[in-house]
Design an enzyme around this catalytic site. Sequence first.
Site: not given
Length: 175
Positions: A85, A96, A99, A101
């Site tokens: 990343r 990507r 990811d 979150d």
Amino acid sequence: MEYVVLGLGSNKPFDGISCVEILSRACAAISQFISGLELSSVYRTGAMYVCGQDDFYNMVAAGNYSGTPESLLERIHQVENSFGRNRAAEFRNGPRTLDIDIELFGSQTVRTPSLTVPHERLFERSFVLVPLLEVLKKNADANKAGIAVCSEHLAGLKGQRIELFCSGESLLESG
């Protein structure tokens, strides 16, 4: 200790590693700092916000964390970076390798320039709500309120393509 929920997604292989393998290896890394890790299934989903890119593979990982929201953010950024990343070379909502979150951090609300918890787009994303409901239903008695809220929001979402790709158990077996 706080019960945390992380949303993971990948749509770009890294160094010969498939998106699903990236998720598997990322979960192994996350298990080093989140105890009692529970995994949802992996779902193949259409890209949101920026069309014309490969499908994403999304899932949720949840468990107990004994630090601050900011320290968790730092740790997940390290995991993302280990799979290629590079935020400086990306564009928002574009392809990507990984990811991660922070969707929920216990019952805490965080609003800082670098972190918003609960995630500000949690309730507009089937690719988070479907796997989140899967994890919450594993302990349905303890999560009745969360299940009801997530189910209500999910019912209002239309047109987001999401299909089961593999179970969380098979993900662990492959990693």
